[in-house]
Design a protein around this motif. Structure first.
Motif, PDB file in Angstrom:
ATOM      1  N   ILE A   1       7.526  -9.119  -2.412  1.00 36.16           N
ATOM      2  CA  ILE A   1       7.090  -7.830  -1.891  1.00 36.16           C
ATOM      3  C   ILE A   1       7.397  -7.808  -0.395  1.00 36.16           C
ATOM      4  O   ILE A   1       6.769  -8.523   0.394  1.00 36.16           O
ATOM      5  N   ARG A   2       8.369  -6.979  -0.022  1.00 37.43           N
ATOM      6  CA  ARG A   2       8.783  -6.930   1.387  1.00 37.43           C
ATOM      7  C   ARG A   2       7.855  -6.036   2.202  1.00 37.43           C
ATOM      8  O   ARG A   2       7.437  -6.387   3.294  1.00 37.43           O
ATOM      9  N   GLN A   3       7.529  -4.857   1.650  1.00 43.46           N
ATOM     10  CA  GLN A   3       6.678  -3.930   2.395  1.00 43.46           C
ATOM     11  C   GLN A   3       5.954  -3.007   1.431  1.00 43.46           C
ATOM     12  O   GLN A   3       6.505  -2.592   0.406  1.00 43.46           O
ATOM     13  N   ILE A   4       4.694  -2.712   1.747  1.00 48.91           N
ATOM     14  CA  ILE A   4       3.875  -1.792   0.953  1.00 48.91           C
ATOM     15  C   ILE A   4       3.597  -0.559   1.797  1.00 48.91           C
ATOM     16  O   ILE A   4       3.125  -0.667   2.938  1.00 48.91           O
ATOM     17  N   PHE A   5       3.873   0.598   1.251  1.00 50.86           N
ATOM     18  CA  PHE A   5       3.791   1.834   2.026  1.00 50.86           C
ATOM     19  C   PHE A   5       2.601   2.719   1.646  1.00 50.86           C
ATOM     20  O   PHE A   5       2.455   3.813   2.184  1.00 50.86           O
ATOM     21  N   ALA A   6       1.779   2.274   0.694  1.00 47.44           N
ATOM     22  CA  ALA A   6       0.643   3.096   0.264  1.00 47.44           C
ATOM     23  C   ALA A   6      -0.540   2.204  -0.066  1.00 47.44           C
ATOM     24  O   ALA A   6      -0.378   1.033  -0.423  1.00 47.44           O
TER      25      ALA A   6
ATOM     26  N   LEU B   1       8.359   6.595  -1.971  1.00 46.86           N
ATOM     27  CA  LEU B   1       8.485   5.147  -1.914  1.00 46.86           C
ATOM     28  C   LEU B   1       7.114   4.521  -1.665  1.00 46.86           C
ATOM     29  O   LEU B   1       6.452   4.829  -0.679  1.00 46.86           O
ATOM     30  N   LEU B   2       6.699   3.640  -2.581  1.00 49.22           N
ATOM     31  CA  LEU B   2       5.396   2.982  -2.466  1.00 49.22           C
ATOM     32  C   LEU B   2       5.531   1.516  -2.082  1.00 49.22           C
ATOM     33  O   LEU B   2       4.770   1.013  -1.257  1.00 49.22           O
ATOM     34  N   ILE B   3       6.488   0.819  -2.695  1.00 47.98           N
ATOM     35  CA  ILE B   3       6.651  -0.616  -2.466  1.00 47.98           C
ATOM     36  C   ILE B   3       8.143  -0.939  -2.437  1.00 47.98           C
ATOM     37  O   ILE B   3       8.918  -0.415  -3.239  1.00 47.98           O
ATOM     38  N   GLU B   4       8.521  -1.822  -1.507  1.00 50.78           N
ATOM     39  CA  GLU B   4       9.904  -2.284  -1.456  1.00 50.78           C
ATOM     40  C   GLU B   4       9.934  -3.776  -1.751  1.00 50.78           C
ATOM     41  O   GLU B   4       9.157  -4.549  -1.183  1.00 50.78           O
TER      42      GLU B   4
END
Length: 660
Positions: free
Chosen positions: A638-643, A654-657
């Motif tokens: 999990i690189r980045q979580i946006f929510a 986009l929620l998760i990258e």
């Protein structure tokens, strides 16, 4: 007495109530949430008040704001419709304290029947047949487990305050009981604010029969016959009809008397529905009582000839019932289905988006005459946005016939010929159900869809035919800036288009042969289409000496390409012109977890830096009363979580990258 009715609801039922209230001379008030500002019910009423933001808790479930709207407009009666606050005893009591007439039963009846446990105790006392089970006040796990062993398996664990299949579990063996109790308690508490449960013997291969009752405050109670709601999916009604194909006069009399006894047991007033399960031996058992108008009330109206909303308003105004039991008769047969914004091929995933085209087939396009025996109750119009805040039901298709088969044929045609473009819907699923041998023969039971219908093509991803690909290419081959009526002269020479529909891409070559004929080649198939006429949303053409008409909606997707919705018998098809799209754009997004639709994030199951495998659920969103798991598309971290939980998100956001 009252002279102005506020309708505390939305969509088709709000329109339905407002229409009858106006016909009776009442002034009407609509309420709406911010996303519903352009909904048809808002403009239909004499006045309208915005309740708040889109979430139901901020609008249609906000008692204070609804009562404030009533005070602002001097409305002295409130009709709750169905759903939302219609069976909320606190709302009925709040109306009474404000001096506002609540068009429904008294608070004690709502409260009693709102508890499956208390309702069942009352029904047993009143002599109404009930399913063997446990409905005691002691809710400890040990007592429930002991009671379950006495009842025997399989059995049902049910939320006492529940409905719509939530907080309900079927338990096949004792080893599964503890887990079922735990999960049912949790779901019931979250959904209804109460974790109280009841247990009932599971009855298989039953029919779901409900009796429409009406009571006034002059001690009169009648029933208006039955509705058969046996065609269900996950305890949700799909097809409703009246009368039941298996009903006899003797059985109707017995069930009607039991329903009237149930109403008298709680000093009922207004419209109500007593629901029963009918087994293979024609023994019936009380299931629950709904203290409101039902979604499926139109089929009763069509076979009796009475407007049930009018009866509700008359009873609320203190009038006696307009008919006695001896004066009520049944004429013909009526069937109803519910149009949903959902994708049956994708586990009935609710759909969101703008309604690009809405054409219910209630009238003859050539003459403008209304079709006989056809009724469409709709709460939508073109340009409305279907959002994730509310139930995905958009409209109801209802037909009447002199007999059941005539009503069924009319309904099949109505479902197939009506068009809703801009998102996927369940019309193909409904059409297939109505044409199934089991339904035609009137032998449906509540487990039919789960046990006998799972292999139906309407539940699988639709395969696009070559003709549909070619029609899409033909319609996308000229710009929407051109007048559609000039399609036959708008192309010169030969073109090659790259089209996409879902995950499938095709290349089609088009050559104009003369002002009306086009030669299209797709793979190894070559066809000649003769264009007869077009308008904004319909193309009439001839193929292989057969003249046909297809409905479509086309819009500009970006500066140089177009998007097309095409109606088909199997479901709405969404095509994109990919002729100018780069291969890099096509590959983007595989490591991105996007919201499947508009909704609220209720859980994120991983943290940044954690390892995740392809297919693992990484987040859950809630939309349209359902939870939707979101899965990782690749292995990685999990690189980045946006929510975060509680965030309102849009579809495709986009929620998760994931870093591969």
């Amino acid at each position: 007495m009252f002279d102005k009715v506020l309708v505390a609801n939305r969509g088709e039922i709000a329109k339905r109530i407002i229409t009858t209230a106006k016909a009776l001379g009442y002034r009407t008030v609509a309420v709406y949430s911010e996303p519903d500002s352009q909904s048809p019910h808002v403009s239909l009423a004499d006045e309208a008040v915005c309740l708040g933001a889109g979430a139901a808790s901020d609008s249609y479930l906000n008692i204070d704001n609804i009562l404030k709207a009533a005070r602002m407009t001097e409305a002295n009666a409130i009709h709750p419709g169905y759903g939302f606050l219609s069976e909320n005893s606190a709302f009925a009591e709040a109306c009474q304290l404000e001096g506002i007439i609540f068009i429904g039963p008294n608070t004690s009846a709502i409260e009693l029947m709102g508890s499956k446990r208390a309702a069942k105790e009352a029904m047993i006392t009143a002599g109404v047949p009930c399913i063997p089970g446990y409905e005691g006040k002691d809710q400890s796990d040990s007592v429930l487990i002991d009671a379950a062993n006495d009842i025997g398996f399989p059995l049902m664990v049910k939320a006492s305050a529940g409905g719509g299949g939530r907080g309900m579990r079927i338990v096949e063996a004792a080893s599964d009981l503890a887990g079922a109790i735990k999960s049912a308690r949790s779901e019931a508490l979250n959904a209804f604010g109460s974790d109280e449960l009841i247990l009932e013997k599971a009855l298989r291969a039953c029919r779901h029969i409900e009796i429409q009752i009406f009571a006034d405050n002059h001690n009169n109670v009648v029933h208006l016959g039955e509705r058969d709601c046996s065609m269900q999916r996950r305890h949700q009604k799909v097809i409703e009809e009246a009368p039941s194909p298996v009903m006899t006069p003797e059985l109707r009399d017995s069930m009607g008397k039991a329903a009237i006894a149930a109403a008298r047991a709680c000093n009922y007033q207004g419209a109500g529905t007593v629901e029963f399960l009918l087994d293979q031996h024609n023994e019936f058992y009380f299931l629950e009582m709904n203290t409101r108008l039902q979604v499926e009330h139109p089929v009763t109206e069509l076979i009796t000839g009475y407007d049930l909303v009018e009866w509700q308003l008359r009873v609320a105004a203190g009038e006696p019932l307009p008919r006695t039991q001896d004066q009520l008769t049944i004429n013909g047969h009526a069937i109803e289905v519910r149009l949903y914004a959902e994708d049956p091929a994708n586990n009935f995933m609710p759909q969101t988006g703008e309604i690009a085209l809405w054409q219910p087939a209630s009238h003859d396009d050539q003459t403008g005459e209304a079709y006989s025996g056809v009724r469409v109750d709709s709460g939508i119009q073109e340009g409305n946005t279907v959002n994730a805040f509310y139930d995905p039901m958009l409209a109801k298709f209802i037909t009447w016939g002199e007999n059941r088969e005539q009503a069924r044929r009319r309904l099949v045609r109505l479902v197939q010929d009506s068009h809703l473009l801009g998102l996927r819907d369940n019309r193909s699923f409904l059409s297939e159900l109505l044409q199934s041998d089991t339904f035609i023969q009137g032998q449906t039971t509540t487990d039919f869809i789960e046990t006998e219908f799972t292999a139906n093509p309407s539940l699988s991803v639709q395969e696009v035919s070559n003709n549909e690909w070619m029609l899409a290419a033909l319609l996308l081959s000229h710009g929407i800036e051109n007048d559609n009526s000039r399609l036959q002269t708008s192309m010169i020479g030969e073109r090659q288009l790259s089209l996409g529909c879902g995950d499938v891409k095709k290349i089609c070559r088009i050559q104009q042969m003369d002002s009306h004929q086009f030669c299209l080649q797709l793979d190894d198939t070559v066809s000649i289409f003769h264009v007869i006429s077009t308008d904004d949303n319909q193309l009439c053409y001839q193929l292989n000496n057969v003249r046909q008409t297809i409905t479509f909606h086309k819009s500009k997707a970006n500066g140089f390409s177009y998007s097309l919705w095409l109606a088909s018998a199997q479901g709405n098809l969404h095509f994109h012109d990919l002729t100018f799209q780069t291969s890099q754009n096509e590959k983007a997004g595989s490591n991105k977890v996007l919201a499947s639709m508009d909704g609220v994030v209720i859980d994120v199951l991983f943290s940044e830096g954690q390892t995740v495998k392809q297919g693992e659920v990484v987040a859950i969103i809630e939309a349209m009363k359902m939870e939707h798991p979101l899965k990782a598309g690749v292995d990685g971290k999990i690189r980045q979580i946006f929510a975060s939980p509680g965030d309102q998100v849009k579809g495709r956001q986009l929620l998760i990258e994931v870093e591969e």
